[in-house]
Design an enzyme around this catalytic site. Structure first.
Site, short mmCIF file in Angstrom:
data_model
loop_
_atom_site.label_atom_id
_atom_site.label_comp_id
_atom_site.label_asym_id
_atom_site.label_seq_id
_atom_site.Cartn_x
_atom_site.Cartn_y
_atom_site.Cartn_z
N HIS A 199 0.40 4.23 -2.64
CA HIS A 199 0.07 5.61 -2.22
C HIS A 199 1.21 6.58 -2.54
CE1 HIS A 199 -3.69 5.20 0.44
NE2 HIS A 199 -3.61 4.15 -0.36
N ASN A 202 -4.53 8.83 4.09
CA ASN A 202 -3.35 8.23 4.72
C ASN A 202 -3.34 8.31 6.24
OD1 ASN A 202 -2.23 7.59 2.21
ND2 ASN A 202 -1.13 9.53 2.07
N HIS A 259 -6.03 -6.38 -2.27
CA HIS A 259 -6.85 -6.47 -1.06
C HIS A 259 -7.11 -7.92 -0.66
CE1 HIS A 259 -8.68 -2.14 -1.25
NE2 HIS A 259 -7.38 -2.17 -1.00
N ARG A 263 0.83 -1.21 0.00
CA ARG A 263 0.00 0.00 0.00
C ARG A 263 0.86 1.26 0.00
NH1 ARG A 263 -3.66 2.56 4.15
NH2 ARG A 263 -5.43 3.39 2.98
#
Length: 332
Positions: free
Chosen positions: A71, A96, A195, A67
């Protein structure tokens, strides 16, 4: 499909190799897989060992490191800007805040790399390698990571707030945010497959659990038994920070179970389930979900391509940016 004729799988393999080569040719002018072969020959071994230790300590860390790379790349390109400290940094952006994690692990990796090859390897490249290793060590596929990124000098909190997908975004909004950084709808679905590992806080999906009166589910697309279990785990009076697995059936294994869940209404986040049941999904993402749910090889192939594409979003190379000594701050 799994268990289908070998010829069909070979066809998928051939298509994967062709698309993989096309992706490679697109990034080779800027990034290369052998960038550190001479300047830091033990880099991949150092990072792999550190990631393995981190996952052994906390299994969830694999998802956290994937992740972080995601990001990072969606804001300013893949330049390590998500790692910068400061009240105006990306860490404090809404997508975040109290959510992205793994910064201490990155610090540990960076320290080990600096000991072996001081001032050579960027924090942005460390994120890319750590994401690949996290997938592999969780049972997923592997790929050669293209390297040569330099670190950015500024964070972009506004860009993080506006550019990163939210779990409550519509499919059209998510698709547009991906398109804004050069990724398409196949990338939306395949990257969402990450996920299959990791956890989510109740606050990210609680709006699906209770209707206005608080007596039933607000989202009829969620499996009723799953709703009941989650209502107990995430009561309306709770603080929203309790976590549960994004993939309720295969928590720590990187596989295609995430897509199998979507077929039966067991996607945890709204942004997950709309890939199969949303109004816009009928002619777009639904067929990809169905294909990935029955063919893990196809999912792994597309996921690999999408990770390589994502890793090449506006990389800083050459004299642009710097090689940070400390991933949390720019060099003085």
């Amino acid at each position: 499909m799994e268990g289908s004729a070998s010829g069909k799988f070979s066809g998928y393999s051939c298509l994967f190799m062709i698309s993989f080569l096309m992706v490679c040719l697109g990034v080779r002018s800027q990034l290369t897989t052998d960038f550190y072969n001479e300047s830091c020959p033990n880099l991949l071994t150092i990072v792999r060992k550190a990631v393995k230790n981190a996952i052994k300590t906390e299994t969830r860390m694999a998802a956290s490191l994937v992740r972080l790379h995601f990001h990072d790349c969606f804001v300013n390109g893949c330049d390590g800007s998500v790692l910068l400290d400061g009240s105006d940094g990306e860490k404090s952006a809404l997508p975040n805040l109290n959510s992205v994690r793994g910064f201490d692990v990155v610090d540990t990796i960076k320290s080990s790399v600096e000991s072996a090859c001081p001032g050579v390897v960027s924090c942005a490249d460390i994120l890319a390698i750590a994401a690949r290793d996290s997938v592999l060590l969780s049972g997923g596929n592997t790929w050669k990571v293209f390297l040569g990124r330099r670190d950015g000098l500024v964070a972009n909190q506004t860009g993080a707030n506006n550019g990163l997908p939210f779990p409550t975004d519509s499919l059209d909004t998510i698709t547009q945010k991906f398109a804004n950084v050069g990724l398409n709808q196949t990338d939306v679905v395949s990257l969402s497959g990450a996920h299959t590992i990791g956890l989510a806080r109740c606050t990210t999906f609680s709006s699906r659990l209770f209707n206005f009166s608080g007596t039933g589910a607000a989202d009829s697309t969620m499996d009723t038994e799953m709703v009941s279990d989650l209502q107990t785990l995430c009561p309306q009076s709770g603080d929203g920070n309790t976590t549960t697995s994004l993939d309720q059936n295969s928590t720590d294994l990187f596989d295609n179970h995430y897509f199998k869940n979507l077929l039966v209404g067991k996607g945890l986040l709204s942004s997950d389930q709309i890939l199969f049941t949303g109004d816009a999904a009928a002619s777009t993402t639904k067929s990809l979900v169905q294909n990935y749910s029955s063919d893990s090889g196809l999912f792994f192939s597309d996921f690999t391509n999408s990770m390589i594409k994502m890793g090449n979003i506006n990389p800083k190379t050459g004299s642009n940016g710097e090689i940070r000594t400390n991933c949390r701050v720019v060099n003085s």
